[in-house]
Structure formats: structure tokens, C-alpha cells
Design a protein around this motif. Structure first.
Motif, PDB file in Angstrom:
ATOM      1  N   ILE A   9      68.031  28.143  69.528  1.00 31.09           N
ATOM      2  CA  ILE A   9      67.941  26.701  69.824  1.00 31.09           C
ATOM      3  C   ILE A   9      69.182  25.965  69.339  1.00 31.09           C
ATOM      4  CG2 ILE A   9      66.646  24.603  69.319  1.00 31.09           C
ATOM      5  CD1 ILE A   9      64.110  26.309  69.223  1.00 31.09           C
ATOM      6  N   LEU A  10      69.632  26.287  68.135  1.00 33.85           N
ATOM      7  CA  LEU A  10      70.830  25.642  67.604  1.00 33.85           C
ATOM      8  C   LEU A  10      72.063  25.964  68.447  1.00 33.85           C
ATOM      9  CD1 LEU A  10      70.332  26.206  63.756  1.00 33.85           C
ATOM     10  CD2 LEU A  10      70.188  24.054  64.982  1.00 33.85           C
ATOM     11  N   THR A  11      72.179  27.219  68.872  1.00 31.06           N
ATOM     12  CA  THR A  11      73.327  27.610  69.701  1.00 31.06           C
ATOM     13  C   THR A  11      73.321  26.878  71.029  1.00 31.06           C
ATOM     14  OG1 THR A  11      73.309  29.802  68.665  1.00 31.06           O
ATOM     15  CG2 THR A  11      74.531  29.575  70.721  1.00 31.06           C
ATOM     16  N   ALA A  12      72.147  26.811  71.669  1.00 36.25           N
ATOM     17  CA  ALA A  12      72.046  26.117  72.952  1.00 36.25           C
ATOM     18  C   ALA A  12      72.386  24.630  72.804  1.00 36.25           C
ATOM     19  CB  ALA A  12      70.640  26.291  73.515  1.00 36.25           C
ATOM     20  N   ILE A 103      85.172  29.455  77.738  1.00 34.65           N
ATOM     21  CA  ILE A 103      85.304  29.566  76.274  1.00 34.65           C
ATOM     22  C   ILE A 103      84.019  29.118  75.584  1.00 34.65           C
ATOM     23  CG2 ILE A 103      86.517  28.638  74.271  1.00 34.65           C
ATOM     24  CD1 ILE A 103      89.037  28.536  75.975  1.00 34.65           C
ATOM     25  N   THR A 104      83.437  28.014  76.047  1.00 32.32           N
ATOM     26  CA  THR A 104      82.202  27.515  75.446  1.00 32.32           C
ATOM     27  C   THR A 104      81.070  28.524  75.575  1.00 32.32           C
ATOM     28  OG1 THR A 104      82.888  25.261  75.994  1.00 32.32           O
ATOM     29  CG2 THR A 104      80.572  25.597  75.431  1.00 32.32           C
ATOM     30  N   ALA A 105      80.972  29.161  76.735  1.00 32.69           N
ATOM     31  CA  ALA A 105      79.913  30.149  76.941  1.00 32.69           C
ATOM     32  C   ALA A 105      80.137  31.407  76.114  1.00 32.69           C
ATOM     33  CB  ALA A 105      79.818  30.498  78.427  1.00 32.69           C
ATOM     34  N   LEU A 106      81.418  31.756  75.879  1.00 34.16           N
ATOM     35  CA  LEU A 106      81.708  32.983  75.131  1.00 34.16           C
ATOM     36  C   LEU A 106      81.533  32.818  73.623  1.00 34.16           C
ATOM     37  CD1 LEU A 106      84.858  34.389  76.973  1.00 34.16           C
ATOM     38  CD2 LEU A 106      82.587  35.413  76.880  1.00 34.16           C
ATOM     39  N   LEU A 107      81.573  31.580  73.108  1.00 35.27           N
ATOM     40  CA  LEU A 107      81.477  31.377  71.664  1.00 35.27           C
ATOM     41  C   LEU A 107      80.225  32.013  71.050  1.00 35.27           C
ATOM     42  CD1 LEU A 107      82.788  27.739  71.088  1.00 35.27           C
ATOM     43  CD2 LEU A 107      83.803  29.864  70.273  1.00 35.27           C
ATOM     44  N   PRO A 108      79.014  31.726  71.532  1.00 32.11           N
ATOM     45  CA  PRO A 108      77.835  32.369  70.930  1.00 32.11           C
ATOM     46  C   PRO A 108      77.825  33.870  71.122  1.00 32.11           C
ATOM     47  CG  PRO A 108      77.225  31.147  72.907  1.00 32.11           C
ATOM     48  CD  PRO A 108      78.636  30.777  72.595  1.00 32.11           C
ATOM     49  N   VAL A 109      78.344  34.348  72.293  1.00 30.63           N
ATOM     50  CA  VAL A 109      78.365  35.793  72.537  1.00 30.63           C
ATOM     51  C   VAL A 109      79.268  36.494  71.530  1.00 30.63           C
ATOM     52  CG1 VAL A 109      78.931  37.583  74.209  1.00 30.63           C
ATOM     53  CG2 VAL A 109      77.878  35.446  74.976  1.00 30.63           C
ATOM     54  N   VAL A 110      80.465  35.930  71.297  1.00 30.02           N
ATOM     55  CA  VAL A 110      81.389  36.527  70.339  1.00 30.02           C
ATOM     56  C   VAL A 110      80.807  36.451  68.919  1.00 30.02           C
ATOM     57  CG1 VAL A 110      83.671  36.292  69.288  1.00 30.02           C
ATOM     58  CG2 VAL A 110      83.412  36.044  71.758  1.00 30.02           C
ATOM     59  N   GLY A 111      80.168  35.314  68.577  1.00 29.35           N
ATOM     60  CA  GLY A 111      79.583  35.179  67.243  1.00 29.35           C
ATOM     61  C   GLY A 111      78.495  36.205  66.981  1.00 29.35           C
ATOM     62  N   GLY A 113      78.155  39.069  68.503  1.00 26.78           N
ATOM     63  CA  GLY A 113      78.783  40.389  68.464  1.00 26.78           C
ATOM     64  C   GLY A 113      79.421  40.683  67.111  1.00 26.78           C
ATOM     65  N   LEU A 114      80.114  39.690  66.545  1.00 25.93           N
ATOM     66  CA  LEU A 114      80.730  39.891  65.238  1.00 25.93           C
ATOM     67  C   LEU A 114      79.681  40.095  64.151  1.00 25.93           C
ATOM     68  CD1 LEU A 114      83.608  37.235  65.334  1.00 25.93           C
ATOM     69  CD2 LEU A 114      83.832  39.725  65.444  1.00 25.93           C
ATOM     70  N   TYR A 115      78.559  39.364  64.236  1.00 25.73           N
ATOM     71  CA  TYR A 115      77.510  39.536  63.228  1.00 25.73           C
ATOM     72  C   TYR A 115      76.881  40.925  63.309  1.00 25.73           C
ATOM     73  CZ  TYR A 115      73.108  38.985  60.758  1.00 25.73           C
ATOM     74  OH  TYR A 115      72.054  39.174  59.910  1.00 25.73           O
ATOM     75  N   LEU A 116      76.628  41.370  64.554  1.00 25.12           N
ATOM     76  CA  LEU A 116      76.052  42.709  64.709  1.00 25.12           C
ATOM     77  C   LEU A 116      77.016  43.790  64.245  1.00 25.12           C
ATOM     78  CD1 LEU A 116      74.330  42.323  68.204  1.00 25.12           C
ATOM     79  CD2 LEU A 116      73.231  42.328  65.964  1.00 25.12           C
ATOM     80  N   LEU A 117      78.337  43.529  64.388  1.00 22.49           N
ATOM     81  CA  LEU A 117      79.332  44.517  63.986  1.00 22.49           C
ATOM     82  C   LEU A 117      79.559  44.525  62.483  1.00 22.49           C
ATOM     83  CD1 LEU A 117      81.465  46.606  64.903  1.00 22.49           C
ATOM     84  CD2 LEU A 117      83.093  44.727  65.089  1.00 22.49           C
ATOM     85  N   SER A 118      79.661  43.330  61.873  1.00 24.67           N
ATOM     86  CA  SER A 118      80.015  43.248  60.461  1.00 24.67           C
ATOM     87  C   SER A 118      78.835  42.903  59.554  1.00 24.67           C
ATOM     88  CB  SER A 118      81.112  42.184  60.253  1.00 24.67           C
ATOM     89  OG  SER A 118      82.239  42.483  61.054  1.00 24.67           O
ATOM     90  N   GLY A 119      77.773  42.301  60.064  1.00 25.11           N
ATOM     91  CA  GLY A 119      76.632  41.907  59.253  1.00 25.11           C
ATOM     92  C   GLY A 119      75.633  43.029  59.044  1.00 25.11           C
ATOM     93  N   SER A 120      74.514  42.663  58.445  1.00 26.72           N
ATOM     94  CA  SER A 120      73.448  43.638  58.178  1.00 26.72           C
ATOM     95  C   SER A 120      72.105  43.026  58.557  1.00 26.72           C
ATOM     96  CB  SER A 120      73.466  44.055  56.708  1.00 26.72           C
ATOM     97  OG  SER A 120      74.720  44.589  56.345  1.00 26.72           O
ATOM     98  N   PRO A 121      71.864  42.815  59.853  1.00 17.34           N
ATOM     99  CA  PRO A 121      70.604  42.178  60.259  1.00 17.34           C
ATOM    100  C   PRO A 121      69.378  43.044  60.008  1.00 17.34           C
ATOM    101  CG  PRO A 121      71.803  42.965  62.175  1.00 17.34           C
ATOM    102  CD  PRO A 121      72.725  43.148  61.005  1.00 17.34           C
TER     103      PRO A 121
END
Length: 403
Positions: A9-12, A103-111, A113-121
Motif C-alpha cells: 500500500i505504501l509503495t502504491a 523509472i517510477t515503475a521500476l523503483l519498487p521493483v528494484v527495491g 529485488g535488492l532486499y531479497l538479494l541483500s536482506g533476510s526476509p
């Protein structure tokens, strides 16, 4: 799952705000060529009107008409180039708009992706209480004990009427050589929890050491009160006799020392100190010159011997062996107190945590089991014990031997 819905919801909402300028209604724009033609027509109509009113002659009208015609031809020649420039500008605006949307549409997708790559969900949450417990159990025993002392002190600052807290911290202050703090803590414990022989002895001993062996009026009153509660504790008469000696009544002090020794048990640990004191007083009565008098505080029963500097060393400066002995003595004192008063829930939890720090998990489990026995039927206390067991990583384990 609810957390991810909130993130979506926040991203949208953010994307919608970023795209808002592109959704604004475009204002209709009048073409420059049409505007110019309208102006020229107005000029021609104005010339005809002036001619009808007789304001201008025909020759002037013809000259004006020729000038308007010349402007129309010039405007027509430049219209094609302006149309091409307008088309180029429109194309540039459309390209910029498409890039902005992409660019606006890619921002949440990139975010994501980076969390899944570097984070620990996939990891579970780690509450602050558990992190604090883990931090408290790390390091050596001395630092953990120091942390526990700091926690008790903070508790007493927030709740100065907590008599049990003063009762716990007082003997620790005494062992650390913080005699003034120990005397204050014993005094508060006596006031809030009631006077007992143990607390009165601790107060008198701490005060005597804080005053460099001078028997003050509070020490004398504490000694007299101990004799009222337990007349068999003749060793406290040492403090009253010290007062006589310090007041200059050497004969009366010598007689008191002899009477104390006559009535003292043969195995009393303080007999040697009283004997030394009697010998010193007898030498003074004989007029002998005493080059350096032994500290009167050493005659106090159960008093720890002062260090060379006059204070006991800080726990952080102790040798590993002394540090271990210090920590163990504190834990043993707490365990002995809980045997007498099993209704101290915080005491049981603190004892279990101390055993955990020392690596004695079986004793920690046994302490928690004893706590459950003392608080059987108290649902809130039992829940607190279960929570502490979980935080200490002892859930599901069983003690090897009873407490």
C-alpha cells in the motif's frame, strides 16, 4: 503477511504521487497562425470602417492593405518551420514522459529485488527483550555482575521504596568496598523491610568501615538493637567496647574485652581480633609507647580486612580466581536468601540468570523449578517464569539434579 500488505500500500501510494503530474488535464492551446490571421482580419475590418467614416483616403487604405498582405505572406512562409519545431517539442515531451513513468515503475521493483538479494526476509523477528538478555549473558562473569548491579541501581532510582532491592544491593556494596553506599542501603532496607539482626549487623559494619573504625552513635544504637533482638550475639559488644576505648575509658574497655572473651565460643572467628585489641589496651594502660596503632575497625566481627589503600579493589581489577570467588559468593548469598524467602519472584529469575552466566544450566533450571513451586497457582508469576526460561534458552530442558 500483514506487513507485506502495508508495504504494498505504501509503495502504491508513493508511485501514485510521483505520477500525479502526468495525469493533469492539458490546457487547449491556440495555434499561433490562427491567432495571427484573426488579428489581420480585425485590422482589415478596421480599415474599412475608417474609410466609411471618411477618416482616411483611398490611397492610404490601399497602402495599409498592401502592408497587411505583406505580413500575411511572411507569416505563411514561417508557419511550416514552426509546425516542425512544435512537432519536435511534442516528441521530446512524450519521450521524457515515458522515461519518467518507466523509472517510477521500476523503483519498487528494484527495491524489492535488492532486499531479497541483500536482506533476510526469511529470518524471524528478534524482540528487544531477547537482545538485551543475550547481551547480558555475554562476556565474562564480572561484567555481567556489574551489569546486574547497574540494573538494580536503576531500579532503585526509579523505585526508591523497593525494600527488597536495597536488601539485595547492600551486601554487594559492602563486598565492593563501597561502605557509605552499603550503610545507606542497609539503613533503607531496615526502614522498609523491618529491622533484622542481619541487616543491623550489616549497617553497623558498613558504617564502622566508612568512618575508618570510629564507633559513631548510629553504630552504637545498631549494636544495642541487635542485643535486644538476639542477646546471644555477644560479639556485637565489641563495637560498644570500641566506643569506650575511643572515649578514653581504657580500664572499662579492657574489662569488657575480657568479659567478651570469657563468654565467647571457643571457635568464634573474631576471638583473635578481640584478643589483639585487649593486648593493645593493656599496653596502653601500662604506659607503653605504641608507635602505630592497629585499626580499630579490624576488631569488628565479620568485617572484611581492608586493603592497603583503605578500600577493597574494584571487581574489574580482581584476578580471575578472586573474580570467580566474588561472583560465586554473591550467587550463593542470593540462593541462601531465597531459601528463607521463596516469594521473591525477581530474585528467582535473577538467580537463574546468574547460573546461566556461570554456565550452570542445570542449577538455572532447578532455580526456575523452585520458583514455580513457590508461585504455584499464581498465573501471572508462572507466565513470567516461563518467559524468563524462554529468554535464557532453557525451554524444554530438564535439570539434572534438584535445587
Amino acid at each position: 503477511m500483514l506487513l507485506w500488505v502495508c508495504f504494498a500500500i505504501l509503495t502504491a501510494s508513493v508511485v501514485a504521487l510521483l505520477l500525479r503530474p502526468l495525469r493533469q488535464t492539458q490546457v487547449a492551446v491556440v495555434e499561433p497562425a490562427a491567432a495571427d490571421l484573426a488579428v489581420y482580419r480585425d485590422q482589415l475590418r478596421e480599415l474599412d470602417a475608417e474609410r466609411d467614416r471618411g477618416l482616411v483616403v483611398d490611397s492610404e487604405i490601399e497602402s495599409a492593405r498592401a502592408e497587411v498582405a505583406r505580413r500575411l505572406i511572411k507569416r505563411a512562409s514561417g508557419e511550416a518551420s514552426e509546425t516542425a519545431e512544435s512537432a519536435d517539442d511534442t516528441a521530446s515531451v512524450n519521450r521524457a514522459r515515458r522515461i519518467y513513468v518507466a523509472i517510477t515503475a521500476l523503483l519498487p521493483v528494484v527495491g524489492i529485488g535488492l532486499y531479497l538479494l541483500s536482506g533476510s526476509p526469511h529470518l524471524p523477528d528478534h524482540p528487544f527483550s531477547e537482545r538485551q538478555t543475550a547481551a547480558g549473558t555475554g562476556g565474562d562473569g564480572a561484567s555481567s555482575i556489574v551489569n546486574l548491579i547497574a540494573q538494580v541501581e536503576q531500579r532503585l532510582r526509579d523505585h526508591p521504596e523497593d525494600g527488597r532491592g536495597w536488601d539485595v544491593i547492600a551486601p554487594i556494596y559492602l563486598r565492593l568496598g563501597r561502605y557509605a553506599d552499603a550503610a545507606h542501603a542497609f539503613a533503607e532496607a531496615n526502614r522498609l523491610e523491618g529491622e533484622t539482626v542481619r541487616r543491623l549487623l550489616g549497617f553497623a559494619e558498613a558504617t564502622l568501615l566508612a568512618e575508618n573504625g570510629i564507633v559513631t552513635e548510629p553504630v552504637r544504637k545498631a549494636a544495642l538493637r541487635v542485643l535486644e533482638l538476639d542477646p546471644a550475639r555477644i560479639e556485637v559488644r565489641v563495637w560498644l567496647t570500641l566506643a569506650k576505648e575511643q572515649d578514653g575509658d581504657l580500664a572499662g574497655a579492657a574489662a569488657e574485652y575480657r568479659d567478651i572473651l570469657d563468654k565467647a565460643p571457643a571457635d568464634a572467628t573474631w576471638r583473635s581480633a578481640v584478643s589483639e585489641r585487649l593486648d593493645l589496651v593493656n599496653r596502653k594502660l601500662k604506659g607503653e609507647k605504641i608507635p602505630e596503632e592497629a585499626p580499630a575497625a579490624q576488631a569488628a566481627p565479620s568485617a572484611p580486612p581492608p586493603a592497603a589503600s583503605g578500600e577493597m579493589p574494584d571487581v574489574s581489577a580482581m584476578s580471575p580466581a578472586d573474580r570467580d570467588a566474588f561472583v560465586l559468593s554473591m550467587v550463593n548469598r542470593l540462593a541462601d536468601r531465597l531459601k528463607d524467602n521463596g516469594k521473591d519472584l525477581e530474585g528467582w529469575i535473577r538467580l537463574a540468570r546468574a547460573y546461566k552466566v556461570l554456565g550452570r544450566e542445570s542449577d538455572a533450571l532447578a532455580a526456575l523449578a523452585s520458583a514455580r513451586e513457590n508461585f504455584a497457582g499464581d498465573r501471572a508469576s508462572l507466565d513470567e517464569i516461563d518467559k524468563s526460561e524462554q529468554n535464557l534458552g532453557l525451554q524444554g530442558k530438564k535439570p539434572e539434579s534438584p535445587q
